[in-house]
Design a protein around this motif. Sequence first.
Motif, PDB file in Angstrom:
ATOM      1  N   THR A  40       0.828  -1.210   0.000  1.00 37.14           N
ATOM      2  CA  THR A  40       0.000   0.000   0.000  1.00 37.14           C
ATOM      3  C   THR A  40       0.858   1.254   0.000  1.00 37.14           C
ATOM      4  OG1 THR A  40      -0.192   0.273   2.415  1.00 37.14           O
ATOM      5  CG2 THR A  40      -1.755  -1.236   1.345  1.00 37.14           C
ATOM      6  N   ARG A  41       0.203   2.349  -0.374  1.00 36.90           N
ATOM      7  CA  ARG A  41       0.879   3.645  -0.315  1.00 36.90           C
ATOM      8  C   ARG A  41      -0.107   4.695   0.187  1.00 36.90           C
ATOM      9  NH1 ARG A  41       2.500   4.871  -6.460  1.00 36.90           N
ATOM     10  NH2 ARG A  41       3.466   2.833  -6.098  1.00 36.90           N
ATOM     11  N   GLU A  42       0.457   5.747   0.749  1.00 40.45           N
ATOM     12  CA  GLU A  42      -0.353   6.854   1.247  1.00 40.45           C
ATOM     13  C   GLU A  42      -1.127   7.502   0.090  1.00 40.45           C
ATOM     14  OE1 GLU A  42      -0.644   8.003   4.350  1.00 40.45           O
ATOM     15  OE2 GLU A  42       1.033   7.067   5.436  1.00 40.45           O
ATOM     16  N   ARG A  43      -2.305   8.037   0.396  1.00 37.68           N
ATOM     17  CA  ARG A  43      -3.114   8.680  -0.640  1.00 37.68           C
ATOM     18  C   ARG A  43      -2.559  10.047  -1.034  1.00 37.68           C
ATOM     19  NH1 ARG A  43      -8.306   5.831  -0.499  1.00 37.68           N
ATOM     20  NH2 ARG A  43      -8.230   4.327   1.205  1.00 37.68           N
ATOM     21  N   ASP A  44      -1.933  10.730  -0.096  1.00 39.57           N
ATOM     22  CA  ASP A  44      -1.325  12.020  -0.404  1.00 39.57           C
ATOM     23  C   ASP A  44       0.002  11.803  -1.132  1.00 39.57           C
ATOM     24  OD1 ASP A  44      -0.925  15.011   0.056  1.00 39.57           O
ATOM     25  OD2 ASP A  44       0.862  14.165   1.019  1.00 39.57           O
ATOM     26  N   PRO A  45       0.184  12.361  -2.316  1.00 41.13           N
ATOM     27  CA  PRO A  45       1.387  12.082  -3.108  1.00 41.13           C
ATOM     28  C   PRO A  45       2.695  12.432  -2.399  1.00 41.13           C
ATOM     29  CG  PRO A  45      -0.290  13.098  -4.480  1.00 41.13           C
ATOM     30  CD  PRO A  45      -0.796  13.183  -3.069  1.00 41.13           C
ATOM     31  N   SER A  46       2.719  13.548  -1.682  1.00 41.68           N
ATOM     32  CA  SER A  46       3.963  13.929  -1.010  1.00 41.68           C
ATOM     33  C   SER A  46       4.291  12.973   0.123  1.00 41.68           C
ATOM     34  CB  SER A  46       3.872  15.364  -0.488  1.00 41.68           C
ATOM     35  OG  SER A  46       2.829  15.497   0.458  1.00 41.68           O
ATOM     36  N   SER A  47       3.273  12.555   0.864  1.00 48.46           N
ATOM     37  CA  SER A  47       3.494  11.573   1.937  1.00 48.46           C
ATOM     38  C   SER A  47       3.922  10.236   1.367  1.00 48.46           C
ATOM     39  CB  SER A  47       2.215  11.407   2.761  1.00 48.46           C
ATOM     40  OG  SER A  47       1.864  12.602   3.423  1.00 48.46           O
ATOM     41  N   ALA A  48       3.297   9.851   0.250  1.00 48.68           N
ATOM     42  CA  ALA A  48       3.657   8.586  -0.386  1.00 48.68           C
ATOM     43  C   ALA A  48       5.109   8.597  -0.843  1.00 48.68           C
ATOM     44  CB  ALA A  48       2.733   8.312  -1.560  1.00 48.68           C
ATOM     45  N   ALA A  49       5.547   9.718  -1.421  1.00 48.97           N
ATOM     46  CA  ALA A  49       6.923   9.823  -1.900  1.00 48.97           C
ATOM     47  C   ALA A  49       7.910   9.756  -0.741  1.00 48.97           C
ATOM     48  CB  ALA A  49       7.106  11.121  -2.675  1.00 48.97           C
ATOM     49  N   ARG A  50       7.552  10.427   0.353  1.00 44.02           N
ATOM     50  CA  ARG A  50       8.455  10.414   1.505  1.00 44.02           C
ATOM     51  C   ARG A  50       8.560   9.012   2.100  1.00 44.02           C
ATOM     52  NH1 ARG A  50       8.436  14.400   6.864  1.00 44.02           N
ATOM     53  NH2 ARG A  50      10.281  13.448   7.823  1.00 44.02           N
ATOM     54  N   ARG A  51       7.432   8.342   2.223  1.00 42.76           N
ATOM     55  CA  ARG A  51       7.458   7.005   2.802  1.00 42.76           C
ATOM     56  C   ARG A  51       8.176   6.011   1.899  1.00 42.76           C
ATOM     57  NH1 ARG A  51       2.797   4.621   6.203  1.00 42.76           N
ATOM     58  NH2 ARG A  51       4.667   3.648   7.066  1.00 42.76           N
ATOM     59  N   SER A  52       8.046   6.186   0.605  1.00 43.95           N
ATOM     60  CA  SER A  52       8.776   5.333  -0.329  1.00 43.95           C
ATOM     61  C   SER A  52      10.283   5.505  -0.160  1.00 43.95           C
ATOM     62  CB  SER A  52       8.370   5.668  -1.763  1.00 43.95           C
ATOM     63  OG  SER A  52       9.173   4.982  -2.687  1.00 43.95           O
ATOM     64  N   GLU A  71       6.790  -1.798  -5.239  1.00 44.94           N
ATOM     65  CA  GLU A  71       5.874  -0.918  -4.524  1.00 44.94           C
ATOM     66  C   GLU A  71       4.530  -0.944  -5.243  1.00 44.94           C
ATOM     67  OE1 GLU A  71       8.098   2.670  -2.540  1.00 44.94           O
ATOM     68  OE2 GLU A  71       8.877   2.418  -4.584  1.00 44.94           O
ATOM     69  N   ALA A  72       3.576  -1.654  -4.668  1.00 44.97           N
ATOM     70  CA  ALA A  72       2.254  -1.786  -5.282  1.00 44.97           C
ATOM     71  C   ALA A  72       1.447  -0.506  -5.070  1.00 44.97           C
ATOM     72  CB  ALA A  72       1.524  -2.985  -4.698  1.00 44.97           C
ATOM     73  N   PRO A  73       0.421  -0.275  -5.871  1.00 48.35           N
ATOM     74  CA  PRO A  73      -0.318   0.986  -5.821  1.00 48.35           C
ATOM     75  C   PRO A  73      -1.580   0.961  -4.966  1.00 48.35           C
ATOM     76  CG  PRO A  73      -0.935  -0.199  -7.788  1.00 48.35           C
ATOM     77  CD  PRO A  73       0.068  -1.070  -7.078  1.00 48.35           C
ATOM     78  N   PHE A  74      -1.786  -0.067  -4.160  1.00 46.58           N
ATOM     79  CA  PHE A  74      -3.045  -0.202  -3.436  1.00 46.58           C
ATOM     80  C   PHE A  74      -3.147   0.831  -2.311  1.00 46.58           C
ATOM     81  CE2 PHE A  74      -1.882  -4.731  -4.618  1.00 46.58           C
ATOM     82  CZ  PHE A  74      -2.521  -4.659  -5.849  1.00 46.58           C
ATOM     83  N   PRO A  75      -4.340   1.338  -2.028  1.00 51.85           N
ATOM     84  CA  PRO A  75      -4.483   2.430  -1.059  1.00 51.85           C
ATOM     85  C   PRO A  75      -4.304   1.979   0.398  1.00 51.85           C
ATOM     86  CG  PRO A  75      -6.629   1.748  -1.870  1.00 51.85           C
ATOM     87  CD  PRO A  75      -5.617   1.004  -2.685  1.00 51.85           C
ATOM     88  N   ASP A  76      -3.551   2.769   1.136  1.00 56.29           N
ATOM     89  CA  ASP A  76      -3.352   2.521   2.564  1.00 56.29           C
ATOM     90  C   ASP A  76      -4.703   2.517   3.276  1.00 56.29           C
ATOM     91  OD1 ASP A  76      -2.381   2.311   5.127  1.00 56.29           O
ATOM     92  OD2 ASP A  76      -1.531   4.324   5.200  1.00 56.29           O
ATOM     93  N   GLY A  77      -4.922   1.490   4.086  1.00 57.04           N
ATOM     94  CA  GLY A  77      -6.146   1.398   4.863  1.00 57.04           C
ATOM     95  C   GLY A  77      -7.278   0.679   4.168  1.00 57.04           C
TER      96      GLY A  77
END
Length: 257
Positions: A40-52, A71-77
Amino acid sequence: MSPLSLLFVGAHPDDIEIGAGDLARAACAAELDVHVAILTRERDPSSAARRSAEAKAALRHLGVAPDRILEAPFPDGDLRVTSSTVSYLRGALTALGCDPDVVVTHTRSDSHQDHRAAYDLVLSTFRGKTILGMPIRYSFLPSDFQPRLIRPVECEDAKAIAIDRHASQIACGRIRPDEVSRFDEELGEQIAPHLSRPVEAFDVTIQLGAPSLIATLTRLRGLLQPIGARASHGIGLAAPAGPDDQVQVLAAGGAAR
């Protein structure tokens, strides 16, 4: 014989380091074939980039190269097990050249919906595999967890540094490194007190057609140890079966969990 192939599957960018960081490090050090999938990745692009970026830095410290990470594209939560998610994961792993012998993911004994979905997604994606389930400190269900294998943590500092790479999660209080360390210590005290050290613990699911657990442990080159019948187990941890019980279950074609 080619090196054993391990795939570590985490629902979130920090889960592998928390639940199986020392096993991942040791597998890389032993030159086994290691891949990682973050579902999963964060829905907010900037948060997703940072976590990646944090996840790649953490995994690099454990020995996993960026080209070995999916890194799969499924939504966090909101991770789901559907024909689409199964198809995506199969295709993406094939494109990555990943056909694992062993998959390390979340235990089903977990209260987080994404963690349970990660286990179910792994179960649906693969056939003929050995699946190891790791507990995560923050959503673990100790009353349900039945550990079968342990990894004595040899490099506590390496695991701690990898966890520290997830600075955004530490800053917001989602990860407390001292609690993660204490959890490994508690697992050691409850499951393997004779070792007098922290451990990572795993339950086991054997899919039909997978090699025996004994054969898999042999190919893992001592990275994991079976839990003996006399091992102490703490309050809330289910009593583990002994090695003889495991062999009988596996010989009958069942799943040790």
